[in-house]
Design a protein around this motif. Structure first.
Motif, PDB file in Angstrom:
ATOM      1  N   GLN A  70       0.790  -1.404  -0.107  1.00  0.00           N
ATOM      2  CA  GLN A  70      -0.122   0.065  -0.182  1.00  0.00           C
ATOM      3  C   GLN A  70       0.850   1.005   0.095  1.00  0.00           C
ATOM      4  OE1 GLN A  70      -2.332   0.544   3.617  1.00  0.00           O
ATOM      5  NE2 GLN A  70      -3.396   2.510   2.652  1.00  0.00           N
ATOM      6  N   ASN A  71       0.702   2.320  -0.986  1.00  0.00           N
ATOM      7  CA  ASN A  71       1.401   3.423  -0.841  1.00  0.00           C
ATOM      8  C   ASN A  71       0.766   4.395   0.201  1.00  0.00           C
ATOM      9  OD1 ASN A  71      -0.653   4.029  -2.718  1.00  0.00           O
ATOM     10  ND2 ASN A  71       0.507   5.546  -3.719  1.00  0.00           N
ATOM     11  N   LEU A  72       1.427   5.007   0.845  1.00  0.00           N
ATOM     12  CA  LEU A  72       0.953   6.120   1.990  1.00  0.00           C
ATOM     13  C   LEU A  72       1.105   7.371   1.687  1.00  0.00           C
ATOM     14  CD1 LEU A  72       1.729   4.041   5.104  1.00  0.00           C
ATOM     15  CD2 LEU A  72      -0.089   4.177   4.031  1.00  0.00           C
ATOM     16  N   SER A  73       1.664   7.756   0.282  1.00  0.00           N
ATOM     17  CA  SER A  73       1.853   8.968  -0.241  1.00  0.00           C
ATOM     18  C   SER A  73       2.179   8.693  -1.862  1.00  0.00           C
ATOM     19  CB  SER A  73       3.050   9.903   0.342  1.00  0.00           C
ATOM     20  OG  SER A  73       4.510   9.131   0.158  1.00  0.00           O
ATOM     21  N   GLY A  74       2.183   9.883  -2.420  1.00  0.00           N
ATOM     22  CA  GLY A  74       2.593   9.462  -3.968  1.00  0.00           C
ATOM     23  C   GLY A  74       1.556  10.299  -4.616  1.00  0.00           C
ATOM     24  N   VAL A  75       1.273   9.908  -6.100  1.00  0.00           N
ATOM     25  CA  VAL A  75       0.618  10.624  -7.023  1.00  0.00           C
ATOM     26  C   VAL A  75      -1.000  10.026  -6.535  1.00  0.00           C
ATOM     27  CG1 VAL A  75      -0.006  10.681  -9.470  1.00  0.00           C
ATOM     28  CG2 VAL A  75       2.469  10.528  -8.680  1.00  0.00           C
ATOM     29  N   TYR A  76      -1.263   8.850  -6.257  1.00  0.00           N
ATOM     30  CA  TYR A  76      -2.536   8.439  -6.029  1.00  0.00           C
ATOM     31  C   TYR A  76      -2.496   7.022  -5.157  1.00  0.00           C
ATOM     32  CZ  TYR A  76      -1.059   5.232  -9.910  1.00  0.00           C
ATOM     33  OH  TYR A  76      -0.507   4.532 -10.940  1.00  0.00           O
ATOM     34  N   SER A  77      -3.615   7.108  -4.394  1.00  0.00           N
ATOM     35  CA  SER A  77      -3.743   6.058  -3.238  1.00  0.00           C
ATOM     36  C   SER A  77      -4.107   4.627  -3.923  1.00  0.00           C
ATOM     37  CB  SER A  77      -4.590   6.427  -2.220  1.00  0.00           C
ATOM     38  OG  SER A  77      -4.779   5.273  -1.394  1.00  0.00           O
ATOM     39  N   ILE A  78      -3.221   3.406  -3.742  1.00  0.00           N
ATOM     40  CA  ILE A  78      -3.500   2.401  -4.286  1.00  0.00           C
ATOM     41  C   ILE A  78      -3.143   1.286  -3.540  1.00  0.00           C
ATOM     42  CG2 ILE A  78      -3.791   2.921  -6.566  1.00  0.00           C
ATOM     43  CD1 ILE A  78      -1.032   1.490  -7.129  1.00  0.00           C
ATOM     44  N   MET A  79      -3.792   0.061  -3.353  1.00  0.00           N
ATOM     45  CA  MET A  79      -3.325  -0.995  -2.922  1.00  0.00           C
ATOM     46  C   MET A  79      -2.704  -2.240  -3.935  1.00  0.00           C
ATOM     47  SD  MET A  79      -5.059  -2.092   0.728  1.00  0.00           S
ATOM     48  CE  MET A  79      -4.043  -3.330   1.139  1.00  0.00           C
ATOM     49  N   LEU A  80      -1.715  -2.891  -3.904  1.00  0.00           N
ATOM     50  CA  LEU A  80      -1.284  -3.933  -4.835  1.00  0.00           C
ATOM     51  C   LEU A  80      -1.026  -5.127  -4.158  1.00  0.00           C
ATOM     52  CD1 LEU A  80       0.111  -3.325  -7.883  1.00  0.00           C
ATOM     53  CD2 LEU A  80       2.317  -3.906  -6.499  1.00  0.00           C
ATOM     54  N   GLN A  81      -1.583  -6.193  -4.935  1.00  0.00           N
ATOM     55  CA  GLN A  81      -1.477  -7.538  -4.621  1.00  0.00           C
ATOM     56  C   GLN A  81      -0.395  -8.045  -5.711  1.00  0.00           C
ATOM     57  OE1 GLN A  81      -3.343  -8.655  -1.920  1.00  0.00           O
ATOM     58  NE2 GLN A  81      -3.680  -6.567  -1.668  1.00  0.00           N
ATOM     59  N   THR A  82       0.659  -8.823  -5.238  1.00  0.00           N
ATOM     60  CA  THR A  82       1.583  -9.529  -6.243  1.00  0.00           C
ATOM     61  C   THR A  82       1.518 -10.944  -6.116  1.00  0.00           C
ATOM     62  OG1 THR A  82       3.215  -7.494  -5.798  1.00  0.00           O
ATOM     63  CG2 THR A  82       3.905  -9.554  -6.799  1.00  0.00           C
ATOM     64  N   PHE A  83       1.397 -11.596  -7.090  1.00  0.00           N
ATOM     65  CA  PHE A  83       1.186 -12.807  -7.324  1.00  0.00           C
ATOM     66  C   PHE A  83       2.500 -13.641  -8.182  1.00  0.00           C
ATOM     67  CE2 PHE A  83      -2.777 -11.217  -6.803  1.00  0.00           C
ATOM     68  CZ  PHE A  83      -3.515 -12.143  -6.134  1.00  0.00           C
ATOM     69  N   ILE A  84       2.717 -14.787  -7.828  1.00  0.00           N
ATOM     70  CA  ILE A  84       3.663 -15.745  -8.495  1.00  0.00           C
ATOM     71  C   ILE A  84       3.022 -16.380  -9.645  1.00  0.00           C
ATOM     72  CG2 ILE A  84       5.462 -17.443  -8.566  1.00  0.00           C
ATOM     73  CD1 ILE A  84       6.161 -16.279  -5.604  1.00  0.00           C
ATOM     74  N   CYS A  85       3.311 -16.462 -10.820  1.00  0.00           N
ATOM     75  CA  CYS A  85       2.520 -17.152 -11.932  1.00  0.00           C
ATOM     76  C   CYS A  85       3.445 -17.863 -12.829  1.00  0.00           C
ATOM     77  CB  CYS A  85       1.851 -16.074 -12.798  1.00  0.00           C
ATOM     78  SG  CYS A  85       0.799 -14.705 -11.841  1.00  0.00           S
TER      79      CYS A  85
END
Length: 141
Positions: A70-85
């Motif tokens: 999760q970014n707590l500052s920056g251009v826009y607020s997002i959460m990211l889920q990373t997967f191994i594929c």
């Protein structure tokens, strides 16, 4: 390459994107990877362990990604889920979202991160470091 955000143009990143409204995250992952790389995902770690609940008009899935950020500052607020594929197919040379699409060795990725992490999209750095540590051993941060 992000057309709507000049600060992020030219940064190195792994395939990513937004899921559509009520889109299953695994379907969204497959769609985004195909759009950005031309590769077809054949397996996503953890997908077989999804727990689904249908109750009170909701359908909810629960899953464990490889890493969450999760970014707590920056251009826009997002959460990211990373997967191994695992994936198959041929890499595109470029797409409307990406240029210079390529594979690099983990040792090269580690060297690039260690020498200049500012080359990378910040939301991917911790997940890449965790994956490198998982595969090669060493420090997680």
């Amino acid at each position: 390459m992000k057309e709507d955000n000049i600060l992020e143009n030219g940064l190195l990143e792994i395939p990513a994107g937004k899921i559509r409204e009520y889109e299953n995250i695994f379907q969204g992952l497959r769609r985004e990877v195909l759009e950005e790389t031309g590769l077809t995902i054949t397996e996503i770690e953890g997908e077989k362990d999804v727990v689904e609940c249908k109750c009170n008009g909701y359908t909810v899935i629960s899953f464990n990604p490889f890493y969450s950020s999760q970014n707590l500052s920056g251009v826009y607020s997002i959460m990211l889920q990373t997967f191994i594929c695992k994936a198959k197919g041929n890499l595109l040379k470029e797409s409307n979202e990406s240029i210079n699409i390529r594979w690099i060795k983990l040792t090269e990725l580690k060297e690039l991160l260690d020498s200049n992490e500012n080359l990378f999209y910040p939301m991917h750095i911790n997940a890449m470091r965790k994956y490198i540590n998982f595969k090669l051993g060493g420090s997680n941060c």
